[in-house]
Structures are given as C-alpha cells and as structure tokens.
Design an enzyme around this catalytic site. Structure first.
Site, PDB file in Angstrom:
ATOM      1  N   HIS A 128      -4.888   9.300  -4.347  1.00  0.00           N
ATOM      2  CA  HIS A 128      -6.065   8.445  -4.211  1.00  0.00           C
ATOM      3  C   HIS A 128      -6.204   8.032  -2.748  1.00  0.00           C
ATOM      4  CE1 HIS A 128      -2.751   5.560  -4.426  1.00  0.00           C
ATOM      5  NE2 HIS A 128      -3.517   4.803  -3.663  1.00  0.00           N
ATOM      6  N   HIS A 136      -6.826   7.994   4.127  1.00  0.00           N
ATOM      7  CA  HIS A 136      -5.816   9.032   3.913  1.00  0.00           C
ATOM      8  C   HIS A 136      -5.354   9.026   2.459  1.00  0.00           C
ATOM      9  CE1 HIS A 136      -3.401   5.419   4.520  1.00  0.00           C
ATOM     10  NE2 HIS A 136      -2.466   6.022   3.797  1.00  0.00           N
TER      11      HIS A 136
END
Length: 191
Positions: A39, A125
């Site tokens: 995620h 990220h």
C-alpha cells in the site's frame, strides 16, 4: 487501536511488486512485505483512542468529497535512509498535484485531533522489505533494481479513486492490516 490512512493498490501492481521481491529462500535479516500488505501510506496515526475514531471517519468522509480521482505511476526502487544502511526497501510513485493536495488535506484534517503534522516532505512509496542485515539488504536492493529494469517494459499506471482508514495489528509473524473504512473520492463512504 493502531491506525493509518493509505491508498490500496490494484492486483496487477501487487503482482508486479511481488515478482520483484520473490526469493528462492528466506534471506537472513530481511522481512519481505506480503503481497496483500502492499500500500501507499498517506498518514500514520499510530495508537488512536476508540472514542475519536467515528469523528476521524466523519472528517475523512468530508475530505474525500472534495478530491477528484487521479492516476499514479510506478517510478523506481529506493531505500530509507540510504543505500549503505538501508532499513526499508521501497518502490516509488510519482507525486502529482492531486496526491499533494490529498496528503495536505489529510495532514490538516488530522491535526485537529492532535496528530502531529509530518515535517519531512512526503515521499510516496510502497514498502517492499524491512532490513536488519545491511549486507543482505544491499544484495536484495541490487536484485530488485536489476529485476525492475528488466520487467519495466512499459509504464505502470493505476487509478486512485479512494483511500482507506486501516487498522494495523502487530503479531509475531508480522502486521495484519484490515480496512476499517473506505472513502471514495466525491462520494459517500462505504465499507
């Protein structure tokens, strides 16, 4: 309850990332993030008192109504804090105006509940691995970078139509994530 706000990833992106970090055998001092846990964290809240969760959900619902769907593109592998002492190996995404706006709105909204605003610039990220053995971390980062260059034959772009309030339960075998509430952009909340 330990909570964070995140963007979930489509299955094709998770599969691609899973292939990047696949190892024939476990590597000492490296914890690979399971595919289902990939995620993009927008805001880590940490331990949250149960009595304010409904208020947080209401604030996030209002915030989501003001956000338009957008796309993100997978960019390149990276590490935190640096390549010689990597603790986290990740894959980045681009940061467009819509994502900046979303993160800014979340920061403002959560500040009213006493959550400290992030001082560092937001770096979108997806964490791929956590590293305890720096030498093995360098090896894995090299492997991921090489595989990434070989597999990236075209741009990987995905739609972002919602974000999620996630519960994180720490266990001896790793974190277990559970979506408490999903907030679709421009619409009402659903679970």
């Amino acid at each position: 309850m330990r909570l964070f706000i995140a963007i979930e990833l489509p299955e094709n992106i998770k599969q691609f990332l899973s292939e990047l970090v696949s190892l024939k055998a476990p590597v000492e001092g490296i914890n690979i993030v399971p595919k289902e846990n990939f995620h993009i964290t927008l805001k880590f809240l940490g331990e949250v008192q149960e009595e304010i969760i409904s208020q947080i959900k209401a604030s996030l619902l209002e915030l989501a109504k003001e956000v338009a769907p957008f796309n993100l593109k997978i960019t390149y592998p990276g590490v935190f804090p640096n390549s010689s002492k990597a603790r986290i190996i990740w894959i980045g995404t681009d940061i467009n105006q819509e994502l900046k706006k979303l993160v800014s709105k979340i920061e403002e909204s959560m500040a009213q509940y006493g959550f400290k605003k992030e001082e560092k610039e937001f770096t979108p990220h997806i964490t791929l691995a956590r590293v305890k053995n720096f030498q093995n971390g360098r090896y894995l980062f090299y492997k991921i970078s090489k595989t990434f260059k070989e597999k990236m034959t075209s741009e990987l772009i995905f739609d972002v139509n919602e974000f999620v309030l996630m519960k994180s339960t720490l266990t001896p075998s790793g974190s277990i994530y559970e979506a408490l509430c999903k907030f679709r952009f421009g619409e009402q909340v659903f679970v």
